[in-house]
Design a protein around this motif. Structure first.
Motif, PDB file in Angstrom:
ATOM      1  N   ALA A   1      45.344 -20.483 -20.601  1.00 29.83           N
ATOM      2  CA  ALA A   1      44.582 -20.818 -20.792  1.00 29.83           C
ATOM      3  C   ALA A   1      44.183 -20.980 -22.173  1.00 29.83           C
ATOM      4  O   ALA A   1      43.485 -21.770 -22.082  1.00 29.83           O
ATOM      5  CB  ALA A   1      42.821 -20.277 -20.047  1.00 29.83           C
ATOM      6  N   ALA A   2      43.910 -19.899 -22.588  1.00 22.50           N
ATOM      7  CA  ALA A   2      44.767 -19.729 -23.927  1.00 22.50           C
ATOM      8  C   ALA A   2      45.324 -21.117 -24.499  1.00 22.50           C
ATOM      9  O   ALA A   2      45.145 -21.370 -25.514  1.00 22.50           O
ATOM     10  CB  ALA A   2      44.623 -18.586 -24.763  1.00 22.50           C
ATOM     11  N   LYS A   3      46.582 -20.979 -24.569  1.00 22.85           N
ATOM     12  CA  LYS A   3      47.281 -22.174 -24.799  1.00 22.85           C
ATOM     13  C   LYS A   3      47.304 -23.515 -24.406  1.00 22.85           C
ATOM     14  O   LYS A   3      46.943 -24.265 -25.289  1.00 22.85           O
ATOM     15  CB  LYS A   3      48.716 -22.238 -23.877  1.00 22.85           C
ATOM     16  CG  LYS A   3      50.158 -23.149 -24.341  1.00 22.85           C
ATOM     17  CD  LYS A   3      51.032 -22.990 -23.238  1.00 22.85           C
ATOM     18  CE  LYS A   3      52.421 -24.153 -23.617  1.00 22.85           C
ATOM     19  NZ  LYS A   3      53.242 -23.331 -22.670  1.00 22.85           N
ATOM     20  N   PHE A   4      46.139 -23.587 -23.793  1.00 20.52           N
ATOM     21  CA  PHE A   4      45.436 -25.169 -23.579  1.00 20.52           C
ATOM     22  C   PHE A   4      43.706 -25.215 -23.937  1.00 20.52           C
ATOM     23  O   PHE A   4      43.065 -25.647 -23.784  1.00 20.52           O
ATOM     24  CB  PHE A   4      45.645 -25.775 -22.282  1.00 20.52           C
ATOM     25  CG  PHE A   4      47.067 -25.767 -22.253  1.00 20.52           C
ATOM     26  CD1 PHE A   4      47.533 -26.972 -22.638  1.00 20.52           C
ATOM     27  CD2 PHE A   4      47.069 -25.142 -20.827  1.00 20.52           C
ATOM     28  CE1 PHE A   4      48.816 -27.702 -22.053  1.00 20.52           C
ATOM     29  CE2 PHE A   4      48.914 -25.297 -20.571  1.00 20.52           C
ATOM     30  CZ  PHE A   4      49.728 -26.364 -21.363  1.00 20.52           C
ATOM     31  N   HIS A   5      43.502 -23.660 -24.848  1.00 20.22           N
ATOM     32  CA  HIS A   5      42.227 -23.659 -25.365  1.00 20.22           C
ATOM     33  C   HIS A   5      41.462 -24.079 -24.528  1.00 20.22           C
ATOM     34  O   HIS A   5      40.145 -25.019 -24.711  1.00 20.22           O
ATOM     35  CB  HIS A   5      42.035 -24.938 -27.162  1.00 20.22           C
ATOM     36  CG  HIS A   5      43.199 -24.742 -27.426  1.00 20.22           C
ATOM     37  ND1 HIS A   5      43.773 -23.590 -28.429  1.00 20.22           N
ATOM     38  CD2 HIS A   5      44.534 -25.569 -27.685  1.00 20.22           C
ATOM     39  CE1 HIS A   5      45.115 -24.089 -29.217  1.00 20.22           C
ATOM     40  NE2 HIS A   5      45.122 -25.280 -28.901  1.00 20.22           N
TER      41      HIS A   5
END
Length: 97
Positions: free
Chosen positions: A57-61
């Protein structure tokens, strides 16, 4: 979907893929379930639980849920945040097919 499956199922896919970033406790996410189930009859749909896949989730903001991303050729082609109509999702998937 776990991070180790994400590359194979989404990034390496030859067809557009709708990815739903969601959580069990999220009311708007539950509201989207019938829409996503209907779309999944015609297009590839993958679900990513943000509680168990925080690095992805963090990787895709992803900062709000539901966040819906349409991937084409390994990249994000369209992004939605919040409840989104089936018509809008289908129109973009058809345009990217």
């Amino acid at each position: 979907m776990e991070e180790y499956n994400f590359k194979r199922e989404v990034i390496d896919s030859s067809e557009p893929v709708l990815v739903d970033f969601w959580a069990e406790w999220c009311g708007p996410c539950r509201h989207m379930n019938p829409v996503l189930a209907a779309i999944a009859r015609d297009y590839k749909v993958c679900k990513v639980n943000v509680d168990t896949n925080q690095p992805l989730a963090a990787k895709f903001h992803v900062s709000a849920i539901p966040t819906l991303l349409i991937f084409k050729n390994g990249s994000v082609a369209k992004r939605y945040e919040g409840v989104t109509s089936e018509q809008a999702l289908r129109a973009d998937l058809l345009a990217l097919a």
